[in-house]
Scaffold this motif. Sequence first.
Motif, PDB file in Angstrom:
ATOM      1  N   ASP A   1      -5.028  20.103  34.132  1.00 22.35           N
ATOM      2  CA  ASP A   1      -4.817  19.149  32.998  1.00 22.35           C
ATOM      3  C   ASP A   1      -5.658  20.496  31.885  1.00 22.35           C
ATOM      4  OD1 ASP A   1      -3.856  16.882  33.801  1.00 22.35           O
ATOM      5  OD2 ASP A   1      -4.947  16.074  34.642  1.00 22.35           O
TER       6      ASP A   1
ATOM      7  N   PRO B   1      -2.847  15.887  24.430  1.00 18.37           N
ATOM      8  CA  PRO B   1      -2.168  14.525  24.679  1.00 18.37           C
ATOM      9  C   PRO B   1      -2.639  14.045  23.784  1.00 18.37           C
ATOM     10  CG  PRO B   1      -1.807  15.962  26.126  1.00 18.37           C
ATOM     11  CD  PRO B   1      -2.729  16.234  25.684  1.00 18.37           C
ATOM     12  N   THR B   2      -3.619  13.527  23.765  1.00 12.15           N
ATOM     13  CA  THR B   2      -4.935  12.329  23.779  1.00 12.15           C
ATOM     14  C   THR B   2      -4.863  11.873  21.577  1.00 12.15           C
ATOM     15  OG1 THR B   2      -6.617  13.031  25.165  1.00 12.15           O
ATOM     16  CG2 THR B   2      -6.931  11.223  23.601  1.00 12.15           C
TER      17      THR B   2
ATOM     18  N   ALA C   1       3.090  20.079  19.267  1.00 11.42           N
ATOM     19  CA  ALA C   1       3.168  18.706  19.692  1.00 11.42           C
ATOM     20  C   ALA C   1       2.791  17.860  18.634  1.00 11.42           C
ATOM     21  CB  ALA C   1       1.858  18.463  20.710  1.00 11.42           C
TER      22      ALA C   1
ATOM     23  N   ALA D   1      -1.190  11.705  20.612  1.00 10.54           N
ATOM     24  CA  ALA D   1      -0.184  10.369  20.840  1.00 10.54           C
ATOM     25  C   ALA D   1      -0.948   8.679  19.843  1.00 10.54           C
ATOM     26  CB  ALA D   1      -1.245  10.081  22.289  1.00 10.54           C
TER      27      ALA D   1
ATOM     28  N   PRO E   1      -2.395   8.684  29.396  1.00  8.15           N
ATOM     29  CA  PRO E   1      -1.576   8.809  28.879  1.00  8.15           C
ATOM     30  C   PRO E   1      -1.200   7.168  28.213  1.00  8.15           C
ATOM     31  CG  PRO E   1      -1.291  10.242  30.175  1.00  8.15           C
ATOM     32  CD  PRO E   1      -2.439   9.209  30.509  1.00  8.15           C
TER      33      PRO E   1
END
Length: 316
Positions: A66, A265-266, A299, A269, A239
């Motif tokens: 990660d 990713p946090t 991203a 999202a 997630p």
Amino acid sequence: MRASLPWFSRNAIAVSAVALSVGVLAACTSSGSSSSSSSTSPSASASSSANTTPISIGASLSLTGDFSADGLAYQKGYNLWAKDVNAAGGIMGRQVKLTILNDASSPNQVVTNYQTLINTDHVDLTFGPFSSLLTTPASAVAARSGFAFIEGAGGAPTVFQTPQNEADHNVFDVSLPVADEIMPFVNYIASLPASQRPKTAAYPMAQDPFADPPVQLAQQKLQALGVKTVYSNIFPAEPSSYTPQADNVAGKAPDVVVLGSTDVPTVAAFMKAFETNHYTPKWFVAAAGPDQGAAFITAVGAGNADGMMVPNGWYP
């Protein structure tokens, strides 16, 4: 602490890069001669000239898993430091040699790695991993072995509050303690006329020792400035939790969102959910994620990154 930093935590301790040099010198001179005489005996001279073995420095980094985006960046940074030091003649005439093990972003593996570096590889000094989650257990291993532990990341309060560090004070951090990282934004809000300040704010936080302290302190200080909290919640750093939390925040439509994020990713999202809900905060600050630069831009898209704030060392 300087009076010009009104929100700076009293217990904040930021050790400059000088600490790195001092720590290295201390570690490398612990078995050196105690003589300070201007004359040098033949035996002392021979001993000094023989002391040309490299200084072995061990570190564990997240080369996979990660935290690999940051771990790989830290590997480049440590290697660049070693290259520059060696090109300048090393430390006290000795070259430095790095041994870097992969902890795969695992707290268990990071403990094993530092035990290996100290007890099997017999390094002279330890550098820290990436992330407070890994630094806390890693620094405890170093403390039990009497090692200085110099880190470039991992400034969460939990790192400095371990029993081992409070007993040995072996951790030296060259970065700002994370609890204070969002205080420049708070100071900016405080500088605005009351009519221009935000009225409401939301504080969603992924459960993490690094991500949460700066958001919690920002919430405390913004509330003191009269900014009403309409949402504050700590959720699992998984997630599946991100979109529901983001939907809840969008439903409150706060002026400010201060996100306790751990990675790209946090943040991505939350941004996607905000877009779906046709909601755009006036101010959006993330604890981590946008600081990964190209990984963040890839991203979310360059246009969407406009106006995104992050307390770190990367600026688009």
